[in-house]
Design a protein around this motif. Structure first.
Motif, mmCIF file in Angstrom:
data_model
loop_
_atom_site.group_PDB
_atom_site.id
_atom_site.type_symbol
_atom_site.label_atom_id
_atom_site.label_comp_id
_atom_site.label_asym_id
_atom_site.label_seq_id
_atom_site.Cartn_x
_atom_site.Cartn_y
_atom_site.Cartn_z
ATOM 1 N N SER A 204 9.695 -14.279 -16.017
ATOM 2 C CA SER A 204 9.576 -15.628 -15.471
ATOM 3 C C SER A 204 10.473 -15.775 -14.250
ATOM 4 N N VAL A 206 11.467 -18.597 -13.054
ATOM 5 C CA VAL A 206 12.212 -19.848 -13.199
ATOM 6 C C VAL A 206 13.531 -19.575 -13.916
ATOM 7 N N THR A 207 14.614 -20.156 -13.427
ATOM 8 C CA THR A 207 15.931 -20.025 -14.045
ATOM 9 C C THR A 207 16.528 -21.407 -14.250
ATOM 10 N N ASP A 209 18.782 -22.709 -12.635
ATOM 11 C CA ASP A 209 19.021 -23.373 -11.351
ATOM 12 C C ASP A 209 17.877 -24.311 -10.979
ATOM 13 N N ASN A 210 16.697 -24.051 -11.542
ATOM 14 C CA ASN A 210 15.542 -24.898 -11.269
ATOM 15 C C ASN A 210 15.435 -26.076 -12.226
ATOM 16 N N VAL A 211 16.358 -26.150 -13.188
ATOM 17 C CA VAL A 211 16.357 -27.227 -14.181
ATOM 18 C C VAL A 211 17.501 -28.173 -13.864
ATOM 19 N N TYR A 258 9.551 -26.386 -19.737
ATOM 20 C CA TYR A 258 10.181 -25.826 -18.542
ATOM 21 C C TYR A 258 11.519 -25.176 -18.876
ATOM 22 N N LYS A 261 10.855 -21.776 -20.390
ATOM 23 C CA LYS A 261 10.492 -20.795 -19.371
ATOM 24 C C LYS A 261 11.722 -20.383 -18.562
ATOM 25 N N ALA A 262 12.600 -21.330 -18.274
ATOM 26 C CA ALA A 262 13.827 -21.016 -17.539
ATOM 27 C C ALA A 262 14.758 -20.134 -18.364
ATOM 28 N N GLY A 265 13.637 -16.608 -17.851
ATOM 29 C CA GLY A 265 14.023 -16.131 -16.529
ATOM 30 C C GLY A 265 15.515 -15.906 -16.397
ATOM 31 N N GLU A 266 16.304 -16.693 -17.104
ATOM 32 C CA GLU A 266 17.761 -16.581 -17.010
ATOM 33 C C GLU A 266 18.263 -15.268 -17.615
ATOM 34 N N LYS A 390 12.546 -32.034 -6.420
ATOM 35 C CA LYS A 390 11.161 -32.421 -6.135
ATOM 36 C C LYS A 390 10.961 -32.784 -4.660
#
Length: 491
Positions: A204, A206-207, A209-211, A258, A261-262, A265-266, A390
């Protein structure tokens, strides 16, 4: 040999051509390859019409008589004149000759049809050869190299080696060469579980950092599966295993999926999302087997994150079941998460639900879902972070007052905040199309969009308020109670 190759190429395209099988068997008889002839005639009997079956039986009789004659000659070799009954052997040989003559006379009537089939087959064989050469030319292979690698002599040797394969008791050769295989076509279907598993092996992007926000939840997840990989010696010394289970519940749109999924990726782990359609099957027992297969596949991908979205659909409270069809699925899921033969080491199992009151209590005990975490609507700090994420890469004024927008969007979920940004962007685009003057998105546009929307979490918070009041004997909803006590004025 050329005729045999033509017949084989025809059968590769149409394995059910009974006449081609018959003609191939006749060619093998002429070349003395009896085992291949028997195999070809047996296939011809499966596919040809009634008019050829008599001829096939005669060919099989010829082969049988020939084998018997050879065996008798081998037994009588060296003492032929001394053994009585030689007259009978002479008569048998005469009968064999007469049988062969009769078969040749009957085959003469099919000679014209045989020649026409060979002519069509040779044209088809030439087309196949041209297609093969064109395919190899596309791949960068030169025809000279192809001819060097595959001489006709080499092909003959390879084919003859295939003929040396062992036969079974019936004398029919069932070798493993390509000429023995009946080629099947593949019919494309819908998306299968294998397709989902193949896609899950991709890491993934997404990490965390994207949350935006949710720092407490991130710390819990780091302790569960991320830190054990970065500090393996420390965790192994204290016998703290990596992996386990986390059950997240909260209003819709607050980022549960989300966050899962993060997490993958993490820690650079595979992410496998399981849906109800991956499990349910109309046939009895198959659904439970699907659950077992999903966990078996996940164990081959370790470390991985196994995510069950809307787990209340497959982990429904068994005491509330209206029928018994779902019970084996729930039992199998409980066994796979923690059972006698189960192993979830280096696997983080995350479940997400909007209705924790419908999840079976057996899932919410330590050992399965160790942590039951309330994922509330984002707080002010998280809302600012989400709005910044966003609005990134969009035309915007230099100093947007995210603080004032965050204060105006209390109880808004992450999905609600994204809707605010999309609504403001649409309003700006609509104005640009009318006036023809392009301008960036401003704070005023975002505040106007926030005024025109309502948080979608209010209905859920009102529903769980009753469970907090009447069904919180286990303390499951203590976090929800603290959250509601600080925001009672909004409800």
């Amino acid at each position: 040999m050329e005729k045999i190759e033509i017949m084989r190429s025809m059968l590769e395209n149409n394995p059910e051509n009974g006449l081609a099988w018959y003609l191939l068997g006749a060619e093998y008889v002429d070349t003395g390859n009896e085992s291949e002839a028997l195999y070809a005639f047996s296939q011809a009997l499966n596919y040809c019409g009634q008019e050829f079956k008599t001829q096939i039986y005669e060919q099989l009789a010829r082969l049988t008589d020939k084998k018997e004659a050879i065996s008798k000659e081998s037994l009588n070799n060296g003492s032929h004149d001394k053994i009585p009954g030689n007259e009978k052997n002479t008569e048998n040989r005469a009968e064999e000759k007469n049988t062969e003559n009769r078969a040749e006379e009957k085959n003469t009537g099919n000679q014209g049809e045989y020649e026409s089939i060979l002519e069509d087959a040779s044209e088809e064989y030439d087309d196949l050869e041209e297609d093969y050469e064109s395919d190899n030319s596309d791949e960068g292979c030169e025809s000279d190299d192809l001819n060097e690698d595959y001489d006709s002599d080499d092909l003959d040797e390879d084919y003859e080696s295939d003929e040396d394969c062992e036969s079974d008791d019936s004398g029919v050769n069932y070798g493993t060469g390509d000429d023995k295989l009946i080629r099947l076509s593949v019919v494309e279907g819908g998306k299968s579980r294998e397709d989902s598993f193949a896609a899950a092996q991709k890491r993934s992007p997404v990490t965390f950092d994207n949350v935006g926000g949710y720092e407490d939840l991130k710390d819990v997840i780091r302790m569960k599966i991320i830190k054990p990989f970065s500090s393996q010696g420390l965790f192994s010394r204290y016998k703290k295993k990596s992996g386990g289970g986390i059950l997240m519940f909260g209003p819709p749109g607050c980022g549960k999926t989300y966050i899962a999924k993060a997490t993958a990726g993490e820690c650079q782990a595979g992410f496998l999302a399981v849906h109800i359609t991956d499990i349910l099957d109309p046939y009895l027992g198959v659904s439970s087997q699907n659950v077992k297969d999903i966990f078996a596949k996940a164990r081959t991908m370790r470390p991985c994150v196994l995510f069950f979205d809307e787990i209340d659909t497959i982990g429904f409270n068994r005491s509330k079941l209206a029928s018994e069809h779902m019970r084996p699925i729930i039992d199998q899921l409980l066994t796979e998460i923690e059972g006698i033969d189960s192993d979830t080491q280096n696997m983080l199992i995350i479940g997400a639900t909007n209705m924790p009151w419908d999840v079976d209590p057996a899932f919410k005990r330590p050992g399965r879902f160790d942590k039951v975490i309330f994922v509330p609507p984002p707080d002010k700090k998280a809302r600012i972070a989400i709005l910044e994420l966003k609005m990134a890469d969009r035309p915007q004024e230099k100093q947007i007052d995210y603080n004032s927008i965050a204060e105006k969007t209390e109880l808004y979920s992450g999905a609600d905040l994204e809707n605010v940004v999309e609504t403001a962007t649409e309003n700006v685009l609509s104005e640009i199309l009318k006036t023809g003057v392009e301008r960036p998105v401003s704070t005023k546009d975002l505040l106007k969009a926030a005024d025109s929307t309502r948080p979608s979490t209010i209905e859920w918070l009102k529903t769980i308020k009753n469970f907090v009041k009447y069904s919180n004997q286990t303390g499951l909803y203590n976090e929800v109670e603290n959250y509601l006590s600080k925001r009672g004025r909004y409800l």
